[in-house]
Design a protein around this motif. Structure first.
Motif, PDB file in Angstrom:
ATOM      1  N   THR A 677       0.846  -1.191   0.000  1.00  0.00           N
ATOM      2  CA  THR A 677       0.000   0.000   0.000  1.00  0.00           C
ATOM      3  C   THR A 677       0.884   1.244   0.000  1.00  0.00           C
ATOM      4  OG1 THR A 677      -1.744  -1.139   1.218  1.00  0.00           O
ATOM      5  CG2 THR A 677      -1.791   1.267   1.222  1.00  0.00           C
ATOM      6  N   GLN A 681      -3.286   3.733  -1.322  1.00  0.00           N
ATOM      7  CA  GLN A 681      -3.681   2.987  -2.514  1.00  0.00           C
ATOM      8  C   GLN A 681      -3.057   1.597  -2.481  1.00  0.00           C
ATOM      9  OE1 GLN A 681      -5.760   3.959  -4.979  1.00  0.00           O
ATOM     10  NE2 GLN A 681      -6.114   5.984  -4.102  1.00  0.00           N
ATOM     11  N   VAL A 683      -1.565  -1.666  -4.145  1.00  0.00           N
ATOM     12  CA  VAL A 683      -0.838  -1.939  -5.386  1.00  0.00           C
ATOM     13  C   VAL A 683      -0.462  -3.412  -5.410  1.00  0.00           C
ATOM     14  CG1 VAL A 683       1.183  -1.389  -6.792  1.00  0.00           C
ATOM     15  CG2 VAL A 683       0.091   0.405  -5.413  1.00  0.00           C
ATOM     16  N   GLN A 763       2.160   4.468 -12.531  1.00  0.00           N
ATOM     17  CA  GLN A 763       1.103   4.109 -11.598  1.00  0.00           C
ATOM     18  C   GLN A 763       0.058   5.229 -11.601  1.00  0.00           C
ATOM     19  OE1 GLN A 763       0.869   1.240  -9.934  1.00  0.00           O
ATOM     20  NE2 GLN A 763       2.810   0.468 -10.743  1.00  0.00           N
ATOM     21  N   ASP A 765      -2.978   5.430 -10.562  1.00  0.00           N
ATOM     22  CA  ASP A 765      -3.721   5.607  -9.315  1.00  0.00           C
ATOM     23  C   ASP A 765      -2.937   6.424  -8.292  1.00  0.00           C
ATOM     24  OD1 ASP A 765      -5.745   4.126 -10.397  1.00  0.00           O
ATOM     25  OD2 ASP A 765      -5.160   2.249  -9.428  1.00  0.00           O
ATOM     26  N   LEU A 766      -1.608   6.433  -8.427  1.00  0.00           N
ATOM     27  CA  LEU A 766      -0.760   7.194  -7.505  1.00  0.00           C
ATOM     28  C   LEU A 766      -0.328   8.518  -8.100  1.00  0.00           C
ATOM     29  CD1 LEU A 766       1.571   4.288  -6.278  1.00  0.00           C
ATOM     30  CD2 LEU A 766      -0.490   5.157  -5.169  1.00  0.00           C
ATOM     31  N   ASN A 767      -0.862   8.864  -9.295  1.00  0.00           N
ATOM     32  CA  ASN A 767      -0.443  10.065 -10.003  1.00  0.00           C
ATOM     33  C   ASN A 767       1.085  10.071 -10.133  1.00  0.00           C
ATOM     34  OD1 ASN A 767      -0.614  12.492 -11.359  1.00  0.00           O
ATOM     35  ND2 ASN A 767      -0.938  13.746  -9.519  1.00  0.00           N
TER      36      ASN A 767
END
Length: 811
Positions: A677, A681, A683, A763, A765-767
């Motif tokens: 995580t 988020q 991963v 990634q 979702d993690l910008n």
């Protein structure tokens, strides 16, 4: 739950080994010279007593031991042959119809002082050797490794990967490798270890040992296992040794020299080695990142060109052993290491918003990284009785890194002129001090059981003094930047104790089980920020090794060990390296240690070897880039990335198409599952990596030989970064001029320029979108001459393994 299942599976496999064990006839013993020194590589022949016909043969081990298992009922005798000694035979002995064992004990071979003129006996070790607990890479036999450095040799070793960008070394895809030099663990920082290996001449290396699941007498440090680099040591008494000279060119000049010696007289034995290397290796480093913020897409491109990056490295060792009594040896060993690296770079950075360049920066900088260490070891080896030994070590280590750097930030104007914005001056001093004491005891309890036990204490004191000053473009006075300046202190104490037993279950089965306990206290802080890290924890580390010999030259090997990877000192301390004004590498005081449970099963049939390993690592430490979307600032730092599960398989295939053509191939495949995580988020990363190492050696007329070697690693994941494939193709030619004039080697390495590193972190979702490259590959041609000198009848100096071996790595 999965870990419990693995322990159950381990128990089932263990029960299989034990249930299939059956009593067999066996004969064993050991060989020494008249002074009691073990005789390795002697020919031991098992003969029928009736007509002396040959039944079996083998070479004695490093400690002079030999053993024949699974013998038929009958009457036998043994013959012993070794150059420089008279042939000798044992008394005949009988092996009965039931299970029987003949222990011949210690047998003494008498020296033959008669010299053989014009006769040369050459024994060539294979490039790869599989032993019970390790894979051995015989570097001294390789032509393509001549004139290179230790890091390049590691990159060509089976299952070893070197990430030049993250300064990480992995074994079968797993990070957390311990690097040992002559059995002494290096406690330098990870980047300093890589730098040290880059400066170590391959001509001074005898072999590399890859130890995947180390036993309990090794420190529990290192979640991926141990790589032990064994340097050349003269094996004779009197005065003797060897030396080498090398010179070559890639993108820059390279040259070096090394030598080693051994001098024995009466009860004193002096030994040592020295090497110097110079390497000019131009480099290119690039970094790109993209981040969304407030509906805009910001991009940063940096390009760092380093045409002038010379490195000079020195390594030296000097030791003395004194035979105080027939049972006691006292020794002292001093080591010195010095590396001076200089870099001058032109760094260009562009900042874009939604595809339009808004700003361009030019940042010339220079940097010095001067690392130096001194270490002294005092040691005692005492034979309490014929079945008991005691070894005691005490070490003091002083290590110092001086790393000043200077930056000037220039902004491009619309008319392409440059405006100086400000200058940065960074002073970084890092002294480290260590004290280590340890004792190891071994005892033969009976003919089938041995005991090993020991204790160790390590004290580490570390200071990290960083000062960052800024000089605005139109001012004359430097101003300190408090947010980037600090003086941190780290104190760490590690106390350890271990015990292990080795059992001879029967003629075909061996078992070794051990348990180690380590207690650690770590405190990191400064005057303004005390106790940033304040930890006390104890851990148990069991290990198990089981070997079962099967019919028709087959063997099964099962091993298990639990390991710990403590954060490196520089991974904890808040230090800084700038790639550009908004991209930096720094430490993470919150970094936690990781623990690994590793299982391995090997199957050998004649010279073919295959293995399967599985490991579970909790709190895995990996390099993680982070980008702040508000400031567009990128920080690369190590972080704990949850649980990593890894399954790997390897296959070793030696092949000899012709008498003059030897080839060896190692294939491996690695499946990795990372579950962690980051910033809330979840991963999940999965990857399948495969690769190979191959070496082909051709014996040519007129004492010439040719070697072609290559390695390949498919694309994979390191931490959260996807890396492209890497590899190398090398070729070398050797001429042997005989004992007087030595060997001349000409080689060319990385012919395809395929060992650069390119990585991307994507990634959404993690910008997080980061792409980097570290381009250091160069096609290098090297000429190397090696030779030996002195008396070839001198006995070897002891192979010392100092108490601070494990600690040097964490420095």
């Amino acid at each position: 739950m999965r870990t419990s299942s693995l322990y159950c599976a381990l128990a089932l496999i263990l029960s299989f080994f034990l249930s299939t064990a059956s009593a067999q006839n066996r004969v064993s013993g050991s060989l020494t010279d008249p002074e009691g020194n073990p005789l390795a590589a002697a020919n031991v022949l098992l003969l029928t007593a009736a007509d002396s016909s040959l039944v079996l043969s083998q070479l004695s081990s490093d400690n002079g031991g030999f053993q024949f298992n699974g013998l038929e009922t009958g009457r036998y005798l043994l013959g012993f042959y070794l150059v420089g000694f008279f042939k000798s035979y044992s008394q005949p002995f009988d092996l009965g119809a039931g299970a029987s064992e003949v222990a011949l004990g210690t047998l003494v071979m008498q020296e033959n002082q008669t010299q053989l003129d014009e006769v040369s006996v050459v024994a060539r070790r294979p490039f790869l050797e599989q032993k019970i607990d390790r894979m051995v890479v015989n570097v001294a036999n390789s032509i393509t490794n001549a004139g290179g450095n230790a890091l390049e040799v590691l990159q060509r070793s089976p299952g070893v990967q070197v990430n030049r960008l993250t300064k990480a070394i992995s074994l079968l895809g797993k990070e957390g490798v311990i690097i040992m030099i002559n059995g002494k663990i290096s406690r330098m920082p990870p980047d300093a270890v890589v730098q040290m290996l880059e400066g170590m001449n391959a001509n001074n290396i005898d072999r590399i040992e890859l130890i995947h699941t180390p036993p309990s007498n090794f420190d529990a440090e290192g979640t991926a296992g141990i790589i032990n680099i064994v340097l050349l040591r003269s094996t004779n008494d009197g005065l003797n040794g060897g030396y080498s000279l090398n010179a070559g060119h890639g993108k820059g000049a390279k040259y070096g020299a090394s030598g080693y010696f051994n001098y024995r007289k009466n009860k004193l034995n002096w030994y040592g080695n020295y090497e110097y290397n110079y390497n000019l290796n131009p480099q290119i480093f690039t970094n790109y990142r993209g981040v969304y913020t407030n509906g805009d897409f910001l991009e940063t491109n940096s390009d760092s060109r380093r045409p002038h990056t010379p490195t000079s490295t020195q390594n030296a060792r000097l030791g003395l052993d004194w035979q105080a009594s027939p049972k006691t040896v006292v020794g002292i060993l001093g080591t010195f290491y010095d590396r001076n690296w200089f870099m001058k770079a032109e760094n260009e950075v562009s900042y874009s918003r939604n595809g339009v360049v808004e700003n361009r920066i030019l940042m010339p900088n220079d940097e010095v990284n001067h690392a130096q260490s001194f270490a002294v070891n005092a040691n005692l080896s005492h034979q309490i009785s014929s079945k008991q030994t005691l070894n005691v070590d005490a070490d003091l280590v002083q290590y110092h890194i001086s790393n000043p750097s200077h930056y000037e930030i220039l902004q491009y104007q619309p008319n392409e002129t440059l405006l100086s914005l400000y200058k940065l001056r960074i002073e970084k001093e890092t002294p480290i001090r260590m004290a280590v004491a340890k004792a190891d005891y071994t005892a033969q309890l009976n003919n089938k059981m041995n005991l090993e036990a020991g204790a160790k204490m390590t004290l580490i004191r570390f200071d990290n003094d960083v000062r960052v000053d800024s000089l605005p473009g139109q001012q004359n006075d430097w101003l300190v930047i408090p947010a980037l300046s600090s003086l941190f202190h780290l104190n760490e104490e590690v106390a350890a104790a271990y015990g292990s037993f080795s059992w001879k279950l029967d003629a075909k089965s061996d078992l070794k089980a051990g348990l180690r306990y380590e207690y650690t206290q770590t405190n990191l802080g400064s005057e303004t920020q005390p106790n940033v890290v304040d930890r006390q924890y104890g851990s148990w580390f069991p290990s198990l090794f089981l070997t079962r010999n099967l019919p028709s030259n087959q063997q099964l090997q099962l091993s298990y060990s639990r390991r710990i990877q403590r954060p490196q000192i520089t991974q904890l301390a808040p230090w800084l390296i700038f790639s550009d004004p908004s991209t930096l590498l720094t430490g993470n005081p919150a970094l936690q240690p990781s623990f690994t449970d590793a299982f391995q099963l090997n199957y050998n049939i004649k010279s073919l070897r295959m293995g399967v390993s599985y490991s579970i690592e909790t709190e895995a430490m990996r390099l993680l880039p982070r980008v702040n979307p508000e400031t567009n600032r990128q920080e690369n730092t190590f972080a704990n990335l949850g649980t990593e599960r890894m399954l790997s398989g390897n296959l070793y295939i030696p092949f000899r198409p012709k008498k003059w053509w030897d080839s060896q191939h190692t294939l491996f495949v690695i499946s990795t599952n990372n579950d962690f995580t980051v910033e809330g988020q979840s991963v999940l990363l999965k990857t399948l990596v495969f690769g190979f190492n191959a070496t082909h050696t051709f014996t040519l007329p007129a004492a010439f030989s040719l070697e072609i070697s290559g390695n390949y690693l498919s694309p994979g994941i390191w931490g959260v970064t996807h890396w492209r494939a890497t590899g190398a193709l090398n070729i070398g030619l050797q001429k042997d001029f005989g004992e007087r004039w030595g060997k001349l080697r000409l080689n060319a390495t990385d012919l395809l320029l395929s060992s650069n590193w390119y990585g991307t972190t994507d990634q959404p979702d993690l910008n997080l979108l980061v792409s980097s490259s570290f381009q250091v590959a160069e096609r290098t041609v090297m000429l190397t001459w090696t030779n030996t000198f002195g008396n070839n009848k001198i006995k070897t100096a002891r192979d010392r393994q100092t108490g601070a071996a494990d600690e040097m790595r964490r420095l």
